[in-house]
Motif scaffolding. Structure first.
Motif, PDB file in Angstrom:
ATOM      1  N   PHE A 163      15.367  -5.388  18.327  1.00  0.00           N
ATOM      2  CA  PHE A 163      16.052  -3.842  18.551  1.00  0.00           C
ATOM      3  C   PHE A 163      15.950  -3.485  16.615  1.00  0.00           C
ATOM      4  O   PHE A 163      16.581  -4.009  15.574  1.00  0.00           O
ATOM      5  N   ASN A 164      14.516  -2.345  16.431  1.00  0.00           N
ATOM      6  CA  ASN A 164      14.119  -3.388  15.121  1.00  0.00           C
ATOM      7  C   ASN A 164      14.948  -1.536  14.933  1.00  0.00           C
ATOM      8  O   ASN A 164      14.161  -0.820  14.248  1.00  0.00           O
ATOM      9  N   ASN A 165      15.695  -1.992  14.077  1.00  0.00           N
ATOM     10  CA  ASN A 165      16.822  -0.827  13.092  1.00  0.00           C
ATOM     11  C   ASN A 165      16.352  -0.605  12.042  1.00  0.00           C
ATOM     12  O   ASN A 165      17.388   0.695  11.992  1.00  0.00           O
ATOM     13  N   ALA A 166      16.224  -1.603  11.012  1.00  0.00           N
ATOM     14  CA  ALA A 166      16.448  -1.432   9.899  1.00  0.00           C
ATOM     15  C   ALA A 166      16.041  -0.150   9.228  1.00  0.00           C
ATOM     16  O   ALA A 166      15.047   0.166   9.285  1.00  0.00           O
ATOM     17  N   GLY A 167      16.531   0.074   7.522  1.00  0.00           N
ATOM     18  CA  GLY A 167      15.588   1.549   7.517  1.00  0.00           C
ATOM     19  C   GLY A 167      16.162   1.883   6.470  1.00  0.00           C
ATOM     20  O   GLY A 167      17.962   1.423   6.544  1.00  0.00           O
ATOM     21  N   ILE A 168      15.677   2.739   5.241  1.00  0.00           N
ATOM     22  CA  ILE A 168      16.242   3.112   4.039  1.00  0.00           C
ATOM     23  C   ILE A 168      16.028   4.853   4.112  1.00  0.00           C
ATOM     24  O   ILE A 168      14.571   4.764   4.633  1.00  0.00           O
ATOM     25  N   GLY A 169      16.130   4.859   2.886  1.00  0.00           N
ATOM     26  CA  GLY A 169      16.092   7.243   2.955  1.00  0.00           C
ATOM     27  C   GLY A 169      15.748   6.569   1.437  1.00  0.00           C
ATOM     28  O   GLY A 169      16.192   5.982   0.709  1.00  0.00           O
ATOM     29  N   GLY A 170      14.656   7.348   1.424  1.00  0.00           N
ATOM     30  CA  GLY A 170      13.981   7.878  -0.182  1.00  0.00           C
ATOM     31  C   GLY A 170      12.704   8.276   0.166  1.00  0.00           C
ATOM     32  O   GLY A 170      11.951   8.482   0.738  1.00  0.00           O
ATOM     33  N   GLY A 171      11.922   8.172  -1.872  1.00  0.00           N
ATOM     34  CA  GLY A 171      10.798   8.522  -1.685  1.00  0.00           C
ATOM     35  C   GLY A 171      10.096  10.194  -1.074  1.00  0.00           C
ATOM     36  O   GLY A 171       9.330  10.192  -0.685  1.00  0.00           O
ATOM     37  N   GLY A 172      11.379  10.950  -1.881  1.00  0.00           N
ATOM     38  CA  GLY A 172      10.926  12.304  -0.961  1.00  0.00           C
ATOM     39  C   GLY A 172       9.964  12.355  -1.194  1.00  0.00           C
ATOM     40  O   GLY A 172       8.989  13.857  -0.609  1.00  0.00           O
TER      41      GLY A 172
END
Length: 363
Positions: free
Chosen positions: A134-143
């Motif tokens: 399960f490749n689940n890792a993620g972050i949000g940014g760099g809009g």
């Protein structure tokens, strides 16, 4: 399969050029039969007990819930995260729940291939094969590619895209050693709609999630041709109640509690472009507002991380390759397909909300 046999019996009575066409069609039909959802479902027809899973980003959110629910079924799980304390909390929760599945934890930044390979080596020393990743890792940014810091942009893209790519490549040998293997890659609704509305730039995350979606769909044919024991599924969640906004701020140096005066001013300017006037707010008030935004995203979502994990596991078990998680994901997918030329017009988000989607996100 009966139709395929019929083609084989009748192909001899047609002209030579038609015969070639029938042979090609026969091959396509046979391939399609081998990859029907039923065949995929048989692989996990009895659940995940006795299997071995890998979950990236297992410290919080959907990753933690995947670890909890898999180990509760008796599946052994290897999980990584960049925040070690969060991993320890996940293990503690599973232990207190009395889950029978074993857990291996490893600190790894999935955007760093060296760390991913170290994680893979640890798993290989722990278990002889892996059944599902399960490749689940993620972050949000760099809009914004215009205004966001390049380091932040590339870090977001690196975690969300290269994390999937690196782990898929790294674990292929262990997947191939198993009787069957499955790669489950988390994209997003931003893998089918590259926006958070007309007032928010969203380039790095969206670009990565589109890449994950395309990569996973391409793997379906690649695996069928070159690794017939493997399958692939793409997961596209809508608004799920996780701490991604809070954790992303910490990892990218944008934790409101620690932001410098310069970063706070940039945040004010960004909010102003989005129609939020914070000119009367003190720096402390602004910090409180930003913290509340991250908590609201987590606490006011239409679907919890636990519910999302259950839906994902059930969908993989029944053989789905395209998994839309949450009603808002289903609504958005339908609307983008129905009126693709309108998807980036300023009023599109209003129409989406009129259908009842993304009411918990304020932009």
């Amino acid at each position: 399969m009966r139709s395929v046999s019929y083609l084989h019996r009748t192909q001899w009575v047609v002209r030579n050029d038609q015969r070639v066409l029938f042979l090609l069609l026969s091959h396509v039909l046979q391939s399609a039969t081998l990859f029907r959802g039923g065949t995929m479902a048989e692989r996990f027809e009895n659940g995940y007990k006795g299997h071995v899973a890998v979950v990236t980003g297992g410290g919080t959110g959907m990753g933690r819930e995947l670890v909890r629910q898999l180990t509760a079924q008796g599946c052994d799980v290897a999980t990584c995260d960049v925040i070690v304390d969060n991993l320890a909390e996940t293990v503690d929760i599973c232990t207190k729940d009395g889950n029978p599945g074993a857990i291996l934890t490893h600190m790894a930044d999935v955007s760093d291939e060296t760390q991913v390979l170290s994680f893979r080596d640890a798993v290989a020393a722990w278990r002889p094969h892996v059944n599902v990743v399960f490749n689940n890792a993620g972050i949000g940014g760099g809009g914004s590619i215009m205004e966001s810091d390049r380091t932040e942009w590339e870090k977001t893209f690196g975690v969300c895209w290269y994390g999937v790519y690196y782990n898929t490549r790294a674990f292929l040998p262990l997947l191939l050693k198993a009787p069957f293997g499955h790669v489950v890659n988390t994209s997003s609704v931003n893998g089918l709609w590259a926006s958070l509305g007309p007032n928010t730039a969203h380039t790095a995350y969206s670009a990565a999630k589109f890449a994950v979606k395309g990569f996973t769909e391409a793997l379906i044919t690649d695996f069928r041709m070159n690794a017939p024991t493997l399958r692939a599924s793409v997961v596209m969640p809508g608004h799920i109640g996780t701490s991604i906004a809070i954790n992303s701020g910490k990892l990218l140096g944008n934790d409101p509690k620690e932001m410098s005066a310069e970063k706070l001013e940039k945040a004010r300017a960004r909010m102003a472009k989005g129609g939020i006037d914070t000119s009367a707010f003190s720096d402390e008030d602004l910090r409180v507002l930003m913290i509340a935004g991250g908590e609201s995203f987590r606490d006011n979502a239409p679907m919890s991380a636990a519910e999302a994990a259950t839906f994902i596991l059930d969908s993989v078990q029944q053989g789905d390759w395209r998994i839309l998680v949450g009603d808002d994901a289903v609504i958005l997918d339908e609307m983008v397909r129905l009126t693709p030329k309108d998807a980036y017009l300023p009023d599109f988000m209003d129409k989406v909300r009129e259908r009842g989607a993304f009411g918990g996100i304020t932009r």
